[in-house]
Write an enzyme that holds these catalytic residues in place. Sequence first.
Site, PDB file in Angstrom:
ATOM      1  N   GLU A  78      34.147  28.614  79.926  1.00  0.00           N
ATOM      2  CA  GLU A  78      32.451  28.514  79.461  1.00  0.00           C
ATOM      3  C   GLU A  78      32.458  26.881  78.281  1.00  0.00           C
ATOM      4  OE1 GLU A  78      32.951  31.952  76.558  1.00  0.00           O
ATOM      5  OE2 GLU A  78      33.737  30.388  75.026  1.00  0.00           O
ATOM      6  N   HIS A  80      29.744  25.005  75.187  1.00  0.00           N
ATOM      7  CA  HIS A  80      28.949  25.164  73.941  1.00  0.00           C
ATOM      8  C   HIS A  80      29.714  23.684  73.489  1.00  0.00           C
ATOM      9  CE1 HIS A  80      32.916  26.701  72.437  1.00  0.00           C
ATOM     10  NE2 HIS A  80      33.055  28.068  73.119  1.00  0.00           N
ATOM     11  N   HIS A  84      36.794  24.242  68.839  1.00  0.00           N
ATOM     12  CA  HIS A  84      37.258  25.581  68.663  1.00  0.00           C
ATOM     13  C   HIS A  84      38.689  24.517  68.318  1.00  0.00           C
ATOM     14  CE1 HIS A  84      36.039  28.578  70.533  1.00  0.00           C
ATOM     15  NE2 HIS A  84      35.910  28.516  71.989  1.00  0.00           N
ATOM     16  N   HIS A 118      36.161  25.199  79.243  1.00  0.00           N
ATOM     17  CA  HIS A 118      37.224  25.458  78.571  1.00  0.00           C
ATOM     18  C   HIS A 118      37.766  27.111  79.425  1.00  0.00           C
ATOM     19  CE1 HIS A 118      35.168  26.493  75.172  1.00  0.00           C
ATOM     20  NE2 HIS A 118      35.817  27.212  75.207  1.00  0.00           N
ATOM     21  N   CYS A 132      41.995  31.106  66.992  1.00  0.00           N
ATOM     22  CA  CYS A 132      40.840  30.965  66.689  1.00  0.00           C
ATOM     23  C   CYS A 132      39.805  30.374  66.233  1.00  0.00           C
ATOM     24  CB  CYS A 132      39.722  30.544  68.549  1.00  0.00           C
ATOM     25  SG  CYS A 132      38.869  30.103  69.259  1.00  0.00           S
TER      26      CYS A 132
HETATM   27 MN    MN Z   1      34.744  29.208  73.637  1.00  0.00          MN
END
Ligand code: MN
Length: 158
Positions: A78, A80, A84, A118, A132
Amino acid sequence: MTSTTSQPLDPHLPGNLSKLFRHSGEFRWQGVIPTEYKTDDSSFQGVSRQVLVGENGESPRFHTRYFEVAGGGFTTLEQHQHEHVVVVLRGEGLALVGSEQVRLGFGDVLYVAPDEVHQLRNPGSEPFGFLCLVNAERDRPRPVDPNALSACEFRPAE
Ligand code: MN
């Protein structure tokens, strides 16, 4: 000098008290119940999720979650806008970050920049677990078509 970004999201949330999440062994924490990683698709395998800080009355601008990927499992491929910070606590795994594939083990800290494609994978047989951290307010992940990545040349970073 005032800084709004240093303020908690809502300093007046009722019951927002300091708390300790005591590790109870086997990468579980007292009072924290593992949940589904995601329920909206099948783009992942063998992933569990525990939210430590951020969804139970706390008011940070960041959430702290623990994910565990079972042997052979993987998170969604994904991208975004939100970032992270991944801190490995258990086992070993692989991170696909952009066109790089890197090995991760205990104590390694991975930063994933905005919009970077990632995925976290566990090619081994022992569990691979990591904290995370993400922004509390964040955009929804967008799945990436693995076939669209075929032009990228993945290579080990070491
Ligand atoms: Mn992610």
